[in-house]
Design a protein around this motif. Structure first.
Motif, PDB file in Angstrom:
ATOM      1  N   ASN A   1     -14.658  -7.684  -9.296  1.00 43.08           N
ATOM      2  CA  ASN A   1     -16.024  -7.225  -9.067  1.00 43.08           C
ATOM      3  C   ASN A   1     -16.516  -7.555  -7.661  1.00 43.08           C
ATOM      4  OD1 ASN A   1     -16.139  -6.165 -11.641  1.00 43.08           O
ATOM      5  ND2 ASN A   1     -17.186  -7.941 -12.531  1.00 43.08           N
ATOM      6  N   GLN A   2     -15.892  -8.553  -7.026  1.00 43.22           N
ATOM      7  CA  GLN A   2     -16.203  -8.873  -5.629  1.00 43.22           C
ATOM      8  C   GLN A   2     -15.360  -8.052  -4.652  1.00 43.22           C
ATOM      9  OE1 GLN A   2     -15.464 -13.089  -5.502  1.00 43.22           O
ATOM     10  NE2 GLN A   2     -17.058 -13.530  -7.041  1.00 43.22           N
ATOM     11  N   ARG A   3     -14.464  -7.221  -5.210  1.00 39.38           N
ATOM     12  CA  ARG A   3     -13.542  -6.389  -4.420  1.00 39.38           C
ATOM     13  C   ARG A   3     -12.641  -7.236  -3.525  1.00 39.38           C
ATOM     14  NH1 ARG A   3     -15.669  -3.853  -8.041  1.00 39.38           N
ATOM     15  NH2 ARG A   3     -16.238  -1.654  -7.886  1.00 39.38           N
ATOM     16  N   ASP A   4     -12.228  -8.382  -4.061  1.00 44.79           N
ATOM     17  CA  ASP A   4     -11.323  -9.275  -3.325  1.00 44.79           C
ATOM     18  C   ASP A   4      -9.890  -8.913  -3.720  1.00 44.79           C
ATOM     19  OD1 ASP A   4      -9.880 -11.275  -2.143  1.00 44.79           O
ATOM     20  OD2 ASP A   4     -11.102 -12.937  -2.918  1.00 44.79           O
ATOM     21  N   TRP A   5      -9.356  -7.846  -3.138  1.00 43.68           N
ATOM     22  CA  TRP A   5      -8.038  -7.351  -3.522  1.00 43.68           C
ATOM     23  C   TRP A   5      -6.926  -8.310  -3.136  1.00 43.68           C
ATOM     24  CZ3 TRP A   5      -9.796  -4.216  -6.765  1.00 43.68           C
ATOM     25  CH2 TRP A   5     -10.877  -3.367  -6.486  1.00 43.68           C
ATOM     26  N   ASP A   6      -7.067  -8.959  -1.985  1.00 45.63           N
ATOM     27  CA  ASP A   6      -6.046  -9.940  -1.587  1.00 45.63           C
ATOM     28  C   ASP A   6      -6.037 -11.122  -2.558  1.00 45.63           C
ATOM     29  OD1 ASP A   6      -5.208  -8.461   0.569  1.00 45.63           O
ATOM     30  OD2 ASP A   6      -6.562  -9.457   1.988  1.00 45.63           O
ATOM     31  N   GLY A   7      -7.225 -11.520  -3.017  1.00 39.98           N
ATOM     32  CA  GLY A   7      -7.302 -12.600  -3.990  1.00 39.98           C
ATOM     33  C   GLY A   7      -6.629 -12.222  -5.297  1.00 39.98           C
ATOM     34  N   LEU A   8      -6.773 -10.967  -5.699  1.00 38.15           N
ATOM     35  CA  LEU A   8      -6.114 -10.498  -6.916  1.00 38.15           C
ATOM     36  C   LEU A   8      -4.604 -10.455  -6.740  1.00 38.15           C
ATOM     37  CD1 LEU A   8      -8.558  -7.644  -7.987  1.00 38.15           C
ATOM     38  CD2 LEU A   8      -8.089  -9.744  -9.252  1.00 38.15           C
ATOM     39  N   ARG A   9      -4.148  -9.974  -5.599  1.00 38.98           N
ATOM     40  CA  ARG A   9      -2.696  -9.923  -5.365  1.00 38.98           C
ATOM     41  C   ARG A   9      -2.089 -11.320  -5.375  1.00 38.98           C
ATOM     42  NH1 ARG A   9      -4.529  -5.983  -1.531  1.00 38.98           N
ATOM     43  NH2 ARG A   9      -4.035  -3.876  -2.263  1.00 38.98           N
ATOM     44  N   ALA A  10      -2.880 -12.302  -4.948  1.00 36.54           N
ATOM     45  CA  ALA A  10      -2.384 -13.677  -4.930  1.00 36.54           C
ATOM     46  C   ALA A  10      -2.176 -14.217  -6.342  1.00 36.54           C
ATOM     47  CB  ALA A  10      -3.357 -14.574  -4.163  1.00 36.54           C
TER      48      ALA A  10
ATOM     49  N   GLY B   1       1.273  -4.695  -6.598  1.00 38.91           N
ATOM     50  CA  GLY B   1       0.112  -4.860  -5.733  1.00 38.91           C
ATOM     51  C   GLY B   1      -0.549  -3.538  -5.381  1.00 38.91           C
ATOM     52  N   MET B   2       0.214  -2.436  -5.427  1.00 42.75           N
ATOM     53  CA  MET B   2      -0.344  -1.111  -5.172  1.00 42.75           C
ATOM     54  C   MET B   2      -1.381  -0.726  -6.233  1.00 42.75           C
ATOM     55  SD  MET B   2       0.989  -0.042  -2.404  1.00 42.75           S
ATOM     56  CE  MET B   2       0.535   1.695  -2.487  1.00 42.75           C
ATOM     57  N   PHE B   3      -1.284  -1.350  -7.384  1.00 44.90           N
ATOM     58  CA  PHE B   3      -2.237  -1.130  -8.475  1.00 44.90           C
ATOM     59  C   PHE B   3      -3.659  -1.354  -7.984  1.00 44.90           C
ATOM     60  CE2 PHE B   3      -4.435  -3.324 -12.096  1.00 44.90           C
ATOM     61  CZ  PHE B   3      -4.493  -2.262 -12.993  1.00 44.90           C
ATOM     62  N   PHE B   4      -3.889  -2.391  -7.209  1.00 45.79           N
ATOM     63  CA  PHE B   4      -5.226  -2.699  -6.718  1.00 45.79           C
ATOM     64  C   PHE B   4      -5.636  -1.754  -5.597  1.00 45.79           C
ATOM     65  CE2 PHE B   4      -3.462  -6.821  -8.231  1.00 45.79           C
ATOM     66  CZ  PHE B   4      -4.238  -6.913  -9.366  1.00 45.79           C
ATOM     67  N   THR B   5      -4.675  -1.266  -4.824  1.00 48.39           N
ATOM     68  CA  THR B   5      -4.982  -0.290  -3.785  1.00 48.39           C
ATOM     69  C   THR B   5      -5.558   0.978  -4.395  1.00 48.39           C
ATOM     70  OG1 THR B   5      -3.178  -1.131  -2.404  1.00 48.39           O
ATOM     71  CG2 THR B   5      -4.019   1.063  -1.879  1.00 48.39           C
ATOM     72  N   ILE B   6      -4.984   1.392  -5.536  1.00 47.71           N
ATOM     73  CA  ILE B   6      -5.475   2.583  -6.237  1.00 47.71           C
ATOM     74  C   ILE B   6      -6.874   2.343  -6.783  1.00 47.71           C
ATOM     75  CG2 ILE B   6      -5.073   4.078  -8.232  1.00 47.71           C
ATOM     76  CD1 ILE B   6      -2.051   3.535  -7.809  1.00 47.71           C
ATOM     77  N   TYR B   7      -7.097   1.173  -7.393  1.00 47.56           N
ATOM     78  CA  TYR B   7      -8.419   0.872  -7.931  1.00 47.56           C
ATOM     79  C   TYR B   7      -9.461   0.726  -6.825  1.00 47.56           C
ATOM     80  CZ  TYR B   7      -7.837   0.381 -12.977  1.00 47.56           C
ATOM     81  OH  TYR B   7      -7.666   0.639 -14.310  1.00 47.56           O
ATOM     82  N   ALA B   8      -9.049   0.287  -5.652  1.00 48.73           N
ATOM     83  CA  ALA B   8      -9.991   0.103  -4.545  1.00 48.73           C
ATOM     84  C   ALA B   8     -10.624   1.424  -4.114  1.00 48.73           C
ATOM     85  CB  ALA B   8      -9.271  -0.542  -3.359  1.00 48.73           C
ATOM     86  N   LYS B   9      -9.968   2.534  -4.424  1.00 45.25           N
ATOM     87  CA  LYS B   9     -10.493   3.854  -4.057  1.00 45.25           C
ATOM     88  C   LYS B   9     -11.586   4.324  -5.008  1.00 45.25           C
ATOM     89  CE  LYS B   9      -6.023   5.246  -2.121  1.00 45.25           C
ATOM     90  NZ  LYS B   9      -4.872   6.183  -2.245  1.00 45.25           N
ATOM     91  N   SER B  10     -11.749   3.636  -6.123  1.00 45.96           N
ATOM     92  CA  SER B  10     -12.757   4.024  -7.123  1.00 45.96           C
ATOM     93  C   SER B  10     -13.973   3.115  -6.969  1.00 45.96           C
ATOM     94  CB  SER B  10     -12.187   3.907  -8.543  1.00 45.96           C
ATOM     95  OG  SER B  10     -11.044   4.715  -8.692  1.00 45.96           O
ATOM     96  N   GLU B  11     -14.957   3.611  -6.279  1.00 45.29           N
ATOM     97  CA  GLU B  11     -16.147   2.799  -6.017  1.00 45.29           C
ATOM     98  C   GLU B  11     -16.988   2.641  -7.281  1.00 45.29           C
ATOM     99  OE1 GLU B  11     -18.357   4.382  -2.796  1.00 45.29           O
ATOM    100  OE2 GLU B  11     -16.690   4.287  -1.360  1.00 45.29           O
ATOM    101  N   GLY B  12     -17.594   1.488  -7.408  1.00 44.67           N
ATOM    102  CA  GLY B  12     -18.542   1.262  -8.484  1.00 44.67           C
ATOM    103  C   GLY B  12     -17.954   0.722  -9.774  1.00 44.67           C
ATOM    104  N   LEU B  13     -16.638   0.752  -9.945  1.00 45.00           N
ATOM    105  CA  LEU B  13     -16.054   0.246 -11.185  1.00 45.00           C
ATOM    106  C   LEU B  13     -16.461  -1.210 -11.404  1.00 45.00           C
ATOM    107  CD1 LEU B  13     -12.405   1.664 -11.227  1.00 45.00           C
ATOM    108  CD2 LEU B  13     -14.401   2.499 -12.468  1.00 45.00           C
TER     109      LEU B  13
END
Length: 311
Positions: free
Chosen positions: A197-206, A229-241
């Motif tokens: 929810n904070q859009r911390d994709w690097d934190g999620l990949r870690a 890790g590409m899973f989060f790249t795809i989700y990052a394109k969906s704003e507001g989730l």
């Protein structure tokens, strides 16, 4: 089989594949109730497609796609039920209880409404034959003759299972609490949700284990931290989730909402953990129909965005 008209066969095959994909929600409605689980039901659907389309060229020889797919799914579900020793024997006297064809349409409509609104998990309390007939007739509105053909029994036997199954389902619904209590989310899930929810994709990949696996229906599986890790790249394109912790069928899951104020989730995912790292992700983003049948309860946890709401 392809001699002379490869283009025609290819077009027919692609058309059948598209039709089969369109049938997935209906197949899931059947398999989920037969298995007593929306999660297990989708596993059966996934396995059905893997088995049915291992040789796509053979699709052109399939006379009727829908009953063919249902038969594969039905047989696969029965195999799994037998292997788990959960199948209940059907009483022999059930064959003597034939449903009354003279019943008013209003009563029939009421029976169908009750079956449609019954929680998926409750169907598991019915013997398998009753379960199959109830789902096919009252949930999917299949003709009696087609049900008999699929199950390999007589129309009178279908009527018998329908009569007995409806009576049992009423008893089950009368004594079962409609919703489980909300539970508290685990620290791992809360951490994952807050990072998302904070859009911390690097934190999620870690959080990913090196050998992490990702499974999404209708997509090839991914494995390894770099690929998953590409899973989060795809989700990052969906704003507001917006994610919230939840429970479904006794399993801790993560509900995914289109935006923070959305009244219901579009889908959910569940994670497996090993020593604080994510070892497996099962994501239902591309099969939203799984969430449609799920009795999902938002977790009650003040540290996260969940409010204990029952969906």
């Amino acid at each position: 089989m392809n001699g002379g008209k490869p283009g025609v066969d290819r077009d027919r095959r692609e058309g059948l594949l598209a039709l089969a994909t369109a049938l997935r929600p209906e197949l899931h409605r059947y398999c989920a109730r037969l298995m007593g689980s929306v999660i297990d039901g989708e596993d059966v659907v996934q396995d059905t497609f893997a088995r049915a389309f291992v040789a796509p060229d053979e699709l052109c020889a399939v006379p009727q796609l829908r009953p063919w797919l249902f038969r594969i799914a039905h047989n696969r579900a029965l195999d799994l039920l037998r292997s788990r020793a959960t199948r209940v024997a059907e009483p022999i006297e059930a064959a003597l209880e034939i449903v009354d064809d003279s019943k008013a349409d209003a009563v029939e409509t009421l029976m169908r409404k009750e079956a449609i609104e019954t929680a998926v998990s409750r169907f598991a309390e019915l013997p398998v034959a009753q379960r199959s007939v109830i789902i096919l007739k009252d949930v999917l509105d299949e003709p009696l003759a087609e049900i008999a053909a699929l199950l390999g029994i007589s129309v009178d036997a279908v009527k018998a299972h329908l009569s007995r199954g409806r009576a049992r389902l009423r008893e089950i619904n009368a004594r079962t609490d409609p919703f489980p209590d909300a539970r508290i989310a685990s620290a791992n899930v809360v951490r994952y949700i807050n990072l998302f929810n904070q859009r911390d994709w690097d934190g999620l990949r870690a959080l990913l284990a090196e050998d992490v696996r990702l499974q999404q229906s209708m997509h090839p599986p991914r494995s390894g931290a770099a690929d998953v890790g590409m899973f989060f790249t795809i989700y990052a394109k969906s704003e507001g989730l917006w994610l919230k912790p939840a429970w479904v069928e006794g399993r801790e899951v993560i509900a995914v909402f289109e935006h923070r104020a959305a009244p219901k989730p579009t889908h959910f995912m569940w994670l497996e953990w090993r020593e604080g790292r994510i070892s497996f992700i099962r994501d239902y983003r591309y099969v939203g129909y799984v969430a449609d049948d799920a009795r999902l309860v938002l977790a009650s946890d003040v540290r996260s965005s969940g409010h204990g709401t029952k969906l």
